[in-house]
Design a protein around this motif. Structure first.
Motif, PDB file in Angstrom:
ATOM      1  N   GLN A 239       0.838  -1.211   0.000  1.00 13.14           N
ATOM      2  CA  GLN A 239       0.000   0.000   0.000  1.00 13.14           C
ATOM      3  C   GLN A 239       0.871   1.258   0.000  1.00 13.14           C
ATOM      4  O   GLN A 239       0.816   2.104   0.904  1.00 13.14           O
ATOM      5  CB  GLN A 239      -0.972  -0.013   1.195  1.00 13.14           C
ATOM      6  CG  GLN A 239      -2.072  -1.049   1.045  1.00 13.14           C
ATOM      7  CD  GLN A 239      -3.106  -0.642  -0.009  1.00 13.14           C
ATOM      8  OE1 GLN A 239      -3.879   0.283   0.180  1.00 13.14           O
ATOM      9  NE2 GLN A 239      -3.098  -1.331  -1.164  1.00 13.14           N
ATOM     10  N   THR A 240       1.636   1.349  -1.061  1.00 10.90           N
ATOM     11  CA  THR A 240       2.554   2.484  -1.175  1.00 10.90           C
ATOM     12  C   THR A 240       2.684   2.919  -2.621  1.00 10.90           C
ATOM     13  O   THR A 240       2.411   2.141  -3.544  1.00 10.90           O
ATOM     14  CB  THR A 240       3.959   2.115  -0.656  1.00 10.90           C
ATOM     15  OG1 THR A 240       4.775   3.291  -0.690  1.00 10.90           O
ATOM     16  CG2 THR A 240       4.623   1.046  -1.514  1.00 10.90           C
TER      17      THR A 240
ATOM     18  N   ASN B 287       0.004  -0.662   5.871  1.00 15.73           N
ATOM     19  CA  ASN B 287      -0.207   0.375   4.858  1.00 15.73           C
ATOM     20  C   ASN B 287       0.964   1.334   4.958  1.00 15.73           C
ATOM     21  O   ASN B 287       0.946   2.269   5.756  1.00 15.73           O
ATOM     22  CB  ASN B 287      -1.519   1.113   5.125  1.00 15.73           C
ATOM     23  CG  ASN B 287      -2.709   0.169   5.173  1.00 15.73           C
ATOM     24  OD1 ASN B 287      -3.119  -0.377   4.160  1.00 15.73           O
ATOM     25  ND2 ASN B 287      -3.244  -0.053   6.375  1.00 15.73           N
TER      26      ASN B 287
ATOM     27  N   GLU C 120       0.265   5.216   4.562  1.00 15.03           N
ATOM     28  CA  GLU C 120      -0.612   5.723   5.613  1.00 15.03           C
ATOM     29  C   GLU C 120       0.081   5.669   6.983  1.00 15.03           C
ATOM     30  O   GLU C 120      -0.116   6.542   7.825  1.00 15.03           O
ATOM     31  CB  GLU C 120      -1.873   4.856   5.619  1.00 15.03           C
ATOM     32  CG  GLU C 120      -3.071   5.438   6.317  1.00 15.03           C
ATOM     33  CD  GLU C 120      -4.236   4.442   6.283  1.00 15.03           C
ATOM     34  OE1 GLU C 120      -4.594   3.976   5.176  1.00 15.03           O
ATOM     35  OE2 GLU C 120      -4.752   4.114   7.377  1.00 15.03           O
TER      36      GLU C 120
END
Lengths: 402, 402
Positions: free
Chosen positions: B67-68, B193, B196
């Motif tokens: 998630q990057t 994540n 985030e």
């Protein structure tokens, strides 16, 4: 910041659709289907007694392959460069002097790796395509009498050089240094007898003449080299490449060091068993035969062998292209029209060489004839005129002469 | 010197005869047959345009998994420790200070790797099984205001700890240090994540919740971390683990760095595609469900979870054994009678823990029920009394409650 891809945005990625290449570059090569099948066998944990037994067998097979009794014989979990780096960074400490017999790109990497490790690197350049002379090494030892290591390659993949080592070994040991040899390209294809050749530390790769998948780097170190590691003042800079820990895992009490890939080990063991079934002498002779046939065909095409006569490797043929040849086009057409991969020149030879491997499973007449036929078709479209039929005839002559 | 083994002395080594283990330790885990099959597909050369495309796709899938949006997202060719070492040795220079949130064996290895790289390591020990408190980190930064990195693990495999990171991140960035997270055990099994959670550099392994074969270490670094590498005064100590060179090979102009194992890449891409088909949220929920069911069963057997309540990982359950239990016998009987591998304690917990993984392809009800049934049979013979039938009933209750 851009939004991170969501699940739905990426499900379009389909299954693998792979071409079936004939890999005739400097490695990786195609492997025996037995190796591929064993790589797909169910996994084992890195401390499973069954796997540890398989690793012991693999280490024994590697000792046979290296022709050594060295206890410290194992695979580093990484490419050939990881083996190079393991050997060099375990032997070298900051400030140590290493003499590098730089006969091409890969021996040049010995200097690069050693420099990063904080060693004092004395680069001994030799004209590419030629072996190092003992006199050059002797002069270097006169200037650096306390050099700890002399390192060079036996099979320089960038130039096709098969470097004679006997005189270099003699000079190195006369000056009490360690004799370190890069055998990434040679092991399993040309005679490498670690004990007889008095090599103190030797490293290789799995994917060339050994005929296993990439991802493992066999290394072997004798007592003298092990002693040098034990005498270090500071720990090895790398945990991952610490050879004493790796040796404990492979050949000692199997203490946990890292999660090894059982599937790559299965493949390595199978590749070494296949070599064992063939026998070392027969395997070396096979590589010599098909390397000779290839070179005869290449010369009949009107092309030149780059390497100094008498010092050309059978397993990797470096072809020097005429000025007008379009090297990139040759390789691209072989790949797109024939599914054949060969390689070009590195560094100062970029655009001027074709590098053709006849290694492991691929070292056979089918490879030689397929490639020569393809080259005969492709070369005229890339600026090189050839005599039709001459290449295959020349190769055939070699096959009939043995 | 003993004679080197001859060909004929070793041909007795037969073909592989492998057990079919259920791998329920802390990894490797069994992988989806699709992964094994793709690993046996024909090889590709490390510069083949088809492989380079597959690597680009794999990097994109890894960005999704992490998630990057980090450009520098790739696999190091080695085990999880090679990923740890790549991240740490690229970010650290001699004399730099790193604060290590040492909550177990694997975060302890962060200290070991950093020390070898010449960094000044400030070890911040936390009682095993418990997460680190932000106040401890704050005090350390007061003492070492110029610390360059704070590193710890999100999923500590040695203790089953799922460490909350938000407060640690806040403190780290308040002091302008880099926030480095070991996600070897967690990625693909628990929410990670990277963007985030403001993780500057994160590394993982292929063989746990990701469900690929061992031998690759996914890493991702953001612009701030990349800047730190670019600002180095000296080159990275390792050529093999140089992330800028690796990134150029993976995500740049694909300049040759090392011979990557195409077959491991095929398997990684396939494992990530399988994860994509499942979806991240669903995958995390699956790991949570079967982890919960396992823990309910373990407790119904009368055993204790080692980890602090509320901080136990779903993917790795650490079971604290009663004094009289024979840990080694439990594991040996599971292995020999059931072909089930689980693991024991590391370091100070040797002999006192069972460590059970429910990861990737293995995180399912069959694994949970099979293991609980086997434990119910084996434990009484190894010093631990159990109530027959209670474990499976307790797990069943969890399955019916969702």
């Amino acid at each position: 910041m851009a939004q991170v891809a969501t699940d739905s945005a990426m499900v379009a990625l389909g299954e693998l659709n792979l071409p079936n290449r004939l890999l005739l570059g400097p490695g990786p090569c195609n492997v025996d289907p037995r190796v591929l099948l064993s790589s797909a066998a169910p996994q084992l944990g890195h401390l499973d007694p069954v796997l540890l037994k398989i690793m012991e067998e693999t280490a024994a097979l590697l000792r046979w392959m290296f022709q050594t009794n060295n206890e410290m014989t194992l695979c580093v979990s990484g490419s050939g460069f990881s083996g190079a780096e393991a050997v060099l960074t375990n032997l070298l400490e900051e400030g140590d002097t290493i003499l590098v017999g730089n006969v091409g790109y890969f021996s040049g990497q010995i200097a690069e790796i050693s420099r990063r490790a904080g060693a004092h690197v004395v680069n001994l350049p030799v004209e590419w395509g030629q072996p190092m002379e003992a006199a050059q090494l002797e002069r270097a030892f006169q200037e650096y009498p306390h050099a700890k290591i002399f390192a060079t390659v036996i099979a320089e993949t960038s130039t096709g050089l098969h470097q004679p080592l006997a005189d270099l070994e003699r000079v190195t040991h006369a000056h009490n240094a360690l004799f370190v040899v890069d055998a990434v390209c040679g092991l399993g294809g040309i005679p490498i007898n670690v004990d007889e050749m008095k090599i103190d530390a030797c490293y290789s790769g799995s994917q060339k003449c050994l005929g296993a998948l990439p991802g493992l780097a066999p290394v072997t170190l004798n007592e003298r080299a092990v002693q040098a590691i034990q005498n270090r003042r500071k720990p090895v800079q790398s945990y991952y490449l610490d050879l004493q820990l790796l040796n404990r895992y492979w050949n000692g009490d199997h203490f946990y060091h890292h999660t090894i890939c059982s599937n790559l080990i299965y493949g390595m063991r199978e590749a070494l068993r296949i070599a064992m079934e063939e026998g070392l002498e027969a395997r070396w002779a096979r590589h010599q035969l098909h390397g000779d046939a290839l070179k005869a065909g290449i010369e009949a095409l009107g092309l030149k062998i780059y390497t100094q006569p008498g010092c050309a490797l059978p397993v990797l043929t470096a072809v020097y292209l005429p000025e007008q040849a379009n090297e990139l086009a040759i390789r691209q057409q072989l790949l797109s029209e024939y599914d054949i991969e060969i390689s070009g020149g590195l560094g100062q030879l970029k655009g001027r060489l074709l590098r053709i491997g006849m290694m492991g499973y691929n070292a056979n007449r089918k490879s030689v004839d397929t490639l020569l036929a393809a080259l005969e078709h492709v070369l005229p479209r890339c600026g090189v005129q050839v005599t039709p039929g001459a290449a295959l005839a020349a190769a055939d002559k070699v096959y009939h002469s043995r």
